[in-house]
Scaffold this motif. Structure first.
Motif, PDB file in Angstrom:
ATOM      1  N   VAL A 197     -16.943  -2.491 -31.341  1.00 50.61           N
ATOM      2  CA  VAL A 197     -16.575  -1.834 -30.084  1.00 50.61           C
ATOM      3  C   VAL A 197     -17.679  -0.893 -29.632  1.00 50.61           C
ATOM      4  N   ILE A 198     -18.100   0.004 -30.504  1.00 49.82           N
ATOM      5  CA  ILE A 198     -19.079   1.014 -30.098  1.00 49.82           C
ATOM      6  C   ILE A 198     -20.489   0.443 -30.068  1.00 49.82           C
ATOM      7  N   GLY A 199     -20.718  -0.631 -30.837  1.00 44.12           N
ATOM      8  CA  GLY A 199     -22.038  -1.249 -30.831  1.00 44.12           C
ATOM      9  C   GLY A 199     -22.395  -1.889 -29.508  1.00 44.12           C
ATOM     10  N   ALA A 200     -21.389  -2.215 -28.706  1.00 42.51           N
ATOM     11  CA  ALA A 200     -21.640  -2.817 -27.395  1.00 42.51           C
ATOM     12  C   ALA A 200     -21.935  -1.779 -26.324  1.00 42.51           C
ATOM     13  N   ALA A 201     -21.856  -0.483 -26.679  1.00 36.27           N
ATOM     14  CA  ALA A 201     -22.102   0.579 -25.701  1.00 36.27           C
ATOM     15  C   ALA A 201     -23.557   0.546 -25.240  1.00 36.27           C
ATOM     16  N   ARG A 202     -23.778   0.963 -24.007  1.00 34.88           N
ATOM     17  CA  ARG A 202     -25.130   0.953 -23.447  1.00 34.88           C
ATOM     18  C   ARG A 202     -25.696   2.368 -23.421  1.00 34.88           C
ATOM     19  N   HIS A 203     -27.015   2.449 -23.544  1.00 32.05           N
ATOM     20  CA  HIS A 203     -27.750   3.718 -23.416  1.00 32.05           C
ATOM     21  C   HIS A 203     -27.253   4.767 -24.407  1.00 32.05           C
TER      22      HIS A 203
END
Length: 684
Positions: free
Chosen positions: A295-301
């Motif tokens: 989930v958090i690995g797909a976050a950007r920037h």
């Protein structure tokens, strides 16, 4: 006391670090509360600081209460563990005669009454929803150190959506502050402002405070606001004996002024600070941890300080479950049935939670659990210490504690005997209101058992003192039942089994976040927080329609892309003719940017927008917004109108294939939009 043998290497490094600036980047479930309390105990036991010189602050009464309980177990009873507001209230009351004089001003339990009077004077609507929105704006402004005259410019800089034009909100803010002074009243934000001013403007006050408190610990440091940071600076003065603990991946209160920049920039302010990263997750099974990392690995920037990849330490558990339902009623009924199965296999009812994005989603689950005969409690409902039976019990306990002689017997037995006077029986009633009353009284008994196990001298008088402190901070004990809570309210809590429900586009991420990449990333962090609440059993679900028999036009949350296993039935293409991953309709490239997903094409690909249709849609939106008395973006965002003007849908199915248009939008505006497109096509 040797504390080191209970810690992993990273925790040990944080606990034994010398006095001075220490920054602990602690992922979810990595034992940050243990680390904080062990660090305080280490500093006290090694003679670096006296317990009474320690001030630990956090953001919720429950977290502060848990910290006090753990310190008590470690033999550290003099350290202060409070919320920012509770600490400020104590200090302001103490210094008030010196810095203000006269009787202390009244503390407002709620600002809505005065906000309503201010709104009425300015000529703004005073319905309940508007007053809540205005109160939220005032809280954001004060937390961000923004005065009324600066509010319009600050809103423009931040791109913040406001319930009324910024100038009107600023006028409400101005009148509200005037009314407070006239009534000699303070709101909760004023506690921080006034305490900060007392320390900044009175040398003798600052010296007395800093002579008393010499060591500071701040939990959940990613959530500090500019106002809280300024108060912390006033507490510290020119000292640096500060330990902060936080996780930028759990920043979910930006709407209230919170920012992780103080955490992420800690080493810029204190170049000699020690930085320790905690990544060993002791809360969740490896299966839950793996999903959280996705989930958090797909976050950007993501800034460097937030790139913590959790490593599960528990034995294997079941894989997270995913489920798609036809409607909300079916989803709630299935969740209730699964909860019944978990209870029958031995999962305690109070170790189960149903978490949702907005409080309005609670109703369906309250009904489903009631029909299944499963007890539940709603976080944010009636406050525990305000319940009639609890007030009666507190009165009986206070009276007994005030007696000259301590009652004979163990503390739990004494409390049981006293509460029998207000209706506590040895066996619980069958159900209904009497069972809820019994549960409340038993919660006080269980709290007495915990206190007796932890405290050095578990007397009734000291127990009542603990209750009084909990009541003042609204730190309620555990009451048995499935917890129903919003994702925001679940922060800092954990359960054996967690159900994340209603994971649809327009709900998570919430509709109004759609045109703001930063807001979308905060919504993603909200899902991450939800996933990391689960110790073992985790279920994620969504429904295609709001009501039974309704249009199955919803789409599951974009955050679920890549999470649902490919061989899962829910991974199949739904009845909208779209693949799992959104693709550019021009070049077929997978879209990841929020704005690109919204319009259905890459920003670099040519637009085929019809400018006349777009202008007609914007004019219709303006008329509709005026009619409904809402901002234009609430009807449709600019990106959604652009997508409509490009795609020119001809029926409901084509319309709902556009990001930002779900069942509710279709029901409210679908006919108008399709009529506008047909009219333009005919005219052309």
């Amino acid at each position: 006391m040797d504390l080191a043998h209970d810690l992993d290497p990273e925790q040990r490094a944080a606990v034994t670090a010398p006095r001075g600036p220490v920054c602990v980047l602690a992922g979810a479930g990595t034992g940050k509360t243990r680390t904080i309390t062990y660090r305080i105990a280490h500093l006290v036991n090694s003679g670096h600081v006296s317990a009474s010189a320690v001030l630990a602050v956090t953001f919720t009464a429950r977290a502060a209460g848990e910290m006090r309980a753990r310190l008590r177990k470690l033999g550290v009873e003099g350290a202060q563990a409070l919320t920012f507001h509770a600490a400020a209230l104590r200090q302001l009351r103490y210094f008030w005669p010196r810095v203000v004089g006269g009787p202390p001003w009244q503390l407002l339990e709620s600002k809505l009454r005065l906000v309503g009077r201010a709104a009425h004077q300015v000529g703004v609507d005073t319905d309940a929803e508007m007053l809540r929105d205005l109160a939220g704006e005032l809280e954001w402004a004060k937390a961000s150190l923004i005065v009324p005259d600066e509010y319009p410019a600050a809103v423009t800089r931040s791109g913040r959506a406001t319930p009324e034009p910024p100038e009107r909100v600023a006028e409400v803010y101005r009148v509200y502050e005037k009314l407070k002074v006239e009534e000699r009243a303070l709101d909760f934000d004023d506690l921080l402002l006034q305490t900060t001013a007392a320390l900044e403007e009175n040398v003798d006050v600052a010296e007395e405070f800093r002579d008393r408190y010499r060591c500071f610990v701040v939990d959940e440091y990613q959530d500090v606001t500019p106002l809280q940071q300024r108060l912390l600076d006033a507490w510290l003065g020119d000292r640096d004996d500060l330990t902060v603990v936080g996780d930028a991946n759990q920043t979910i209160y930006s709407f209230g002024g919170a920012s992780p920049r103080h955490l992420l920039n800690f080493t810029r302010r204190y170049p000699h600070a020690q930085v320790i990263r905690l990544v060993r997750d002791y809360r969740s099974t490896p299966q839950v941890v793996a999903l959280a990392n996705k989930v958090i690995g797909a976050a950007r920037h993501r800034p460097p300080g937030s790139r913590l990849r959790l490593v599960g330490q528990r034995p294997d558990g079941p894989q997270p479950r995913f489920a798609e339902y036809d409607d909300e009623h079916a989803e709630a009924a299935a969740v209730a049935a699964r909860i019944r199965e978990l209870i029958e296999t031995g999962v305690p009812v109070n170790e189960i939670a149903v978490l949702f994005r907005v409080n309005a989603q609670s109703e369906a689950y309250e009904q489903a659990l009631s029909e299944a005969g499963i007890p539940y409690l709603v976080r944010g409902g009636e406050r525990f210490f305000a319940r009639t039976e609890v007030r009666e019990a507190m009165a009986v306990l206070r009276t007994a504690a005030a007696a000259e002689e301590e009652p004979a017997g163990t503390l739990p037995d004494v409390v049981r005997g006293l509460l029998a006077k207000v209706g506590l029986t040895s066996e619980p009633p069958a159900g209904g209101a009497s069972k809820q009353r019994w549960d409340s009284l038993m919660a006080l008994v269980e709290l007495a058992e915990e206190f007796a196990a932890d405290a050095a001298e578990p007397t009734l008088r000291r127990y009542v003192g603990e209750l009084e402190q909990r009541a003042a901070a609204q730190h309620a004990p555990t009451v048995h039942g499935v917890t129903l809570a919003s994702l925001h309210a679940a922060k800092g809590l954990e359960w054996d089994a967690v159900f994340l429900v209603g994971l649809c586009e327009g709900t998570l991420p919430i509709q109004h976040a759609d045109d703001d990449q930063a807001a979308i990333e905060e919504e993603r962090r909200l899902l991450y927080v939800g996933v990391t609440r689960a110790r073992e059993h985790l279920s994620l679900s969504w429904s295609l329609s709001r009501k039974p028999g309704g249009r199955r036009s919803r789409r599951r949350s974009r955050f679920l892309y890549g999470l649902v296993p490919e061989d899962h039935p829910a991974a199949r293409v739904a009845q909208r003719g779209r693949g799992e991953r959104p693709q550019c309709r021009v070049c077929a490239k997978v879209l990841t940017d929020v704005a690109d997903v919204k319009v259905g094409r890459c920003s670099s690909c040519p637009s085929n927008v019809d400018p006349e249709l777009l202008a007609a849609l914007k004019e219709w939106r303006s008329d509709k917004a005026r009619e409904l008395k809402v901002p234009a973006y609430v009807v449709f965002t600019d990106a959604t109108l652009m997508a409509i003007a490009e795609k020119q849908p001809t029926d409901d199915s084509e319309l709902v294939s556009i990001s930002g248009i779900g069942a509710t939008k279709l029901e409210r505006y679908g006919a108008d939009v399709l009529a506008a497109v047909r009219k333009h096509t005919a005219d052309a």
